[in-house]
Write a protein that holds these residues in place. Structure first.
Motif, short mmCIF file in Angstrom:
data_model
loop_
_atom_site.label_atom_id
_atom_site.label_comp_id
_atom_site.label_asym_id
_atom_site.label_seq_id
_atom_site.Cartn_x
_atom_site.Cartn_y
_atom_site.Cartn_z
N ASP A 148 6.75 1.94 5.59
CA ASP A 148 5.44 1.09 5.79
C ASP A 148 4.74 1.05 4.62
OD1 ASP A 148 3.12 0.10 6.70
OD2 ASP A 148 2.82 1.41 8.25
N GLY A 149 4.69 0.08 3.84
CA GLY A 149 3.71 -0.10 2.50
C GLY A 149 4.51 0.19 1.28
N HIS A 164 -1.84 -6.76 7.54
CA HIS A 164 -1.23 -6.39 6.37
C HIS A 164 -2.40 -6.62 5.31
CE1 HIS A 164 2.50 -5.53 8.01
NE2 HIS A 164 2.41 -6.39 8.47
N HIS A 221 7.37 -6.36 3.30
CA HIS A 221 6.89 -5.48 4.19
C HIS A 221 8.03 -5.34 5.27
CE1 HIS A 221 4.44 -2.85 6.76
NE2 HIS A 221 3.59 -2.79 5.74
N GLU A 271 -4.82 0.83 3.43
CA GLU A 271 -4.65 -0.27 4.12
C GLU A 271 -4.51 0.18 5.73
OE1 GLU A 271 -1.91 -2.89 6.51
OE2 GLU A 271 -1.88 -0.76 6.24
N GLU A 272 -3.89 1.38 5.90
CA GLU A 272 -3.87 1.78 7.03
C GLU A 272 -5.32 1.90 8.08
OE1 GLU A 272 -1.32 1.75 8.90
OE2 GLU A 272 0.38 2.09 7.52
N HIS A 279 0.72 -1.24 0.07
CA HIS A 279 0.14 0.03 0.09
C HIS A 279 0.75 1.14 0.02
CE1 HIS A 279 0.75 0.86 4.32
NE2 HIS A 279 1.06 -0.57 4.52
N GLN A 323 8.21 -3.90 11.45
CA GLN A 323 7.38 -2.86 12.29
C GLN A 323 7.51 -3.32 13.73
OE1 GLN A 323 3.69 -2.87 9.81
NE2 GLN A 323 4.07 -0.84 10.07
ZN LIG Z 1 1.68 -1.35 6.08
#
Ligand SMILES: [Zn+2]
Length: 418
Positions: free
Chosen positions: A98-99, A365, A196, A132-133, A87, A199
């Motif tokens: 992130d994404g 995800h 990804h 996505e978030e 994403h 995190q």
């Molecule tokens: Zn993500």
């Protein structure tokens, strides 16, 4: 120079790094955070940037009804496709990987394969999924592709500031109901692969470049209210109060015990948001509202935890004369990655002599949504100090290169296999 074959094909790392740096400038504010929240102008700018990259190759560009952005090889083929992606949207003040990393690695893989004139048995698709978030609850784009949306859900989807999804989509000239047309048939997808950042701190602590994701933890998220009585902070004796915060305090100290008795080593629980009412310094808090987020990769353990948390809350409420209510904000079942795809990635890592660590994903995800729908595999790269959803998000370039090359090899194998 040795001849390039599919077995030693690697990404053009300089180009990938340039892409990451260029996209990181889209929606970046003075605090260094990136603000590409779903369907904001910055998010749309990110998608336009991606479209330009796709159109500068000979890959076929298209966008579906949920505003998911795609590139594909061999658009005339009616074979099912292997999809790679992630994403482009971020949380407010998010990081640059992130994404975005998964989308740009996917783009680079498709470009390299196309440049070498390699045709795969199954055509390849790149995807950048919308929201996505979960600004509007989501993950909207991957749910749309998997046929998990309905008209009511689309029209009632609203963000924390009361802004409706349908409203912002219309502002960008998009018809929200078109998202229903984004639904794909499972027959049209051969597999889904996502790269990804982890995190979390596990890979960084192990100094390991590659995480092989075994599956996705499930979760439940509750919004809980404890109601007592709001009284004068000066005139109400301590033994005559029904202080709602007291109930929450007791509950929060019981969390470790509940996890120990009813959970697994992978169980986590978090109270992330608390509001006190009336919320003044000289009034006993008569009401407290708070969130509870609980995760575990095992479906039975998750059910047992839900029961244990409910029992603990009602016992505390009874003892303290409080009223207890809760709403379920979301529930997601745990799901494993597909063993065939998992093993393909694992074999590719072994052939490339890459050390790897096998781990579940604690975060949600797009791949988790896709796992209800097709065969899914996922590769993690380390997050420095486990930091994410913050401008401190960082992954060493060498780890990004390693992860991208593993993705390329895995993708080629998946797209050739029966
Ligand atoms: Zn993500």
């Amino acid at each position: 120079m040795p001849q390039t074959t599919t077995r030693n094909l690697t990404v053009n790392f300089d180009r990938l790094r340039d892409d990451i740096q260029q996209l990181a400038a889209v929606g970046r504010h003075e605090d260094h955070g990136i603000y590409r929240m779903a369907f904001t102008d910055e998010d749309m700018e990110g998608r336009d940037w991606l479209r330009d990259q796709i159109e500068s190759t000979e890959l076929h560009y298209y966008r579906d009804g949920a505003a998911n952005v795609f590139a594909r090889t061999d658009p005339d083929s009616d074979q099912p496709t292997v999809i790679i992606g992630s994403h482009l949207d971020t949380v407010p003040a998010g990081g640059h990987l992130d994404g975005a990393l998964g989308v740009l690695v996917g783009l680079e893989c498709l470009r390299r394969i196309h440049e070498e004139g390699i045709t795969t048995r199954y055509p390849l698709e790149l995807v950048a999924f919308s929201d996505e978030e979960g600004r509007f609850g989501g993950p909207f784009g991957s749910q749309a592709l998997c046929g998990e949306l309905n008209p009511e859900g689309i029209y009632t989807a609203v963000d924390l500031n009361g802004i409706y999804l349908s409203e912002v989509m219309q502002q960008h000239g998009l018809d929200p109901m078109e998202a229903l047309q984004a639904r794909r048939s499972p027959d049209s997808v051969h597999a889904y692969l996502e790269v990804h950042i982890e995190q979390g701190p596990v890979l960084d602590n192990l100094h390991c470049s590659i995480g092989l994701v075994t599956g996705f933890t499930g979760l439940f998220k509750w919004f809980i209210r404890l109601k007592g009585k709001a009284d004068h902070a000066g005139t109400t004796p301590m033994n005559m109060r029904t202080d709602a915060l007291g109930g929450l305090s007791e509950f929060s100290t019981e969390i470790p015990r509940i996890l120990e008795e009813n959970g697994s080593d992978n169980s986590v629980a978090t109270i992330g948001k608390i509001d006190l009412f009336p919320g003044t310094a000289n009034t006993v808090p008569g009401e407290v509202e708070f969130s509870l987020d609980v995760r575990d990769p095992n479906v039975d353990i998750l059910a047992e935890l839900a029961l244990a948390f409910r029992k603990a809350l009602s016992a505390i409420a009874r003892r303290r004369n409080l009223m207890f209510e809760f709403d379920i904000l979301s529930e997601l079942e745990p799901s494993p990655c597909h063993p065939e795809i998992y093993n393909t990635i694992k074999r590719a890592a072994e052939q490339m002599d890459l050390p790897y660590h096998e781990m579940p994903s604690g975060a949600v995800h797009d791949a988790q949504i896709l796992s209800h729908f097709t065969r899914v595999g996922m590769i993690f790269v380390p997050s420095k100090d486990g930091r994410s959803h913050s401008p401190a998000e960082w992954t060493h370039w060498e780890d990004i290169e390693t992860g991208a090359n593993l993705a390329l090899q895995s993708l080629l194998t998946i797209a050739e296999a029966e």
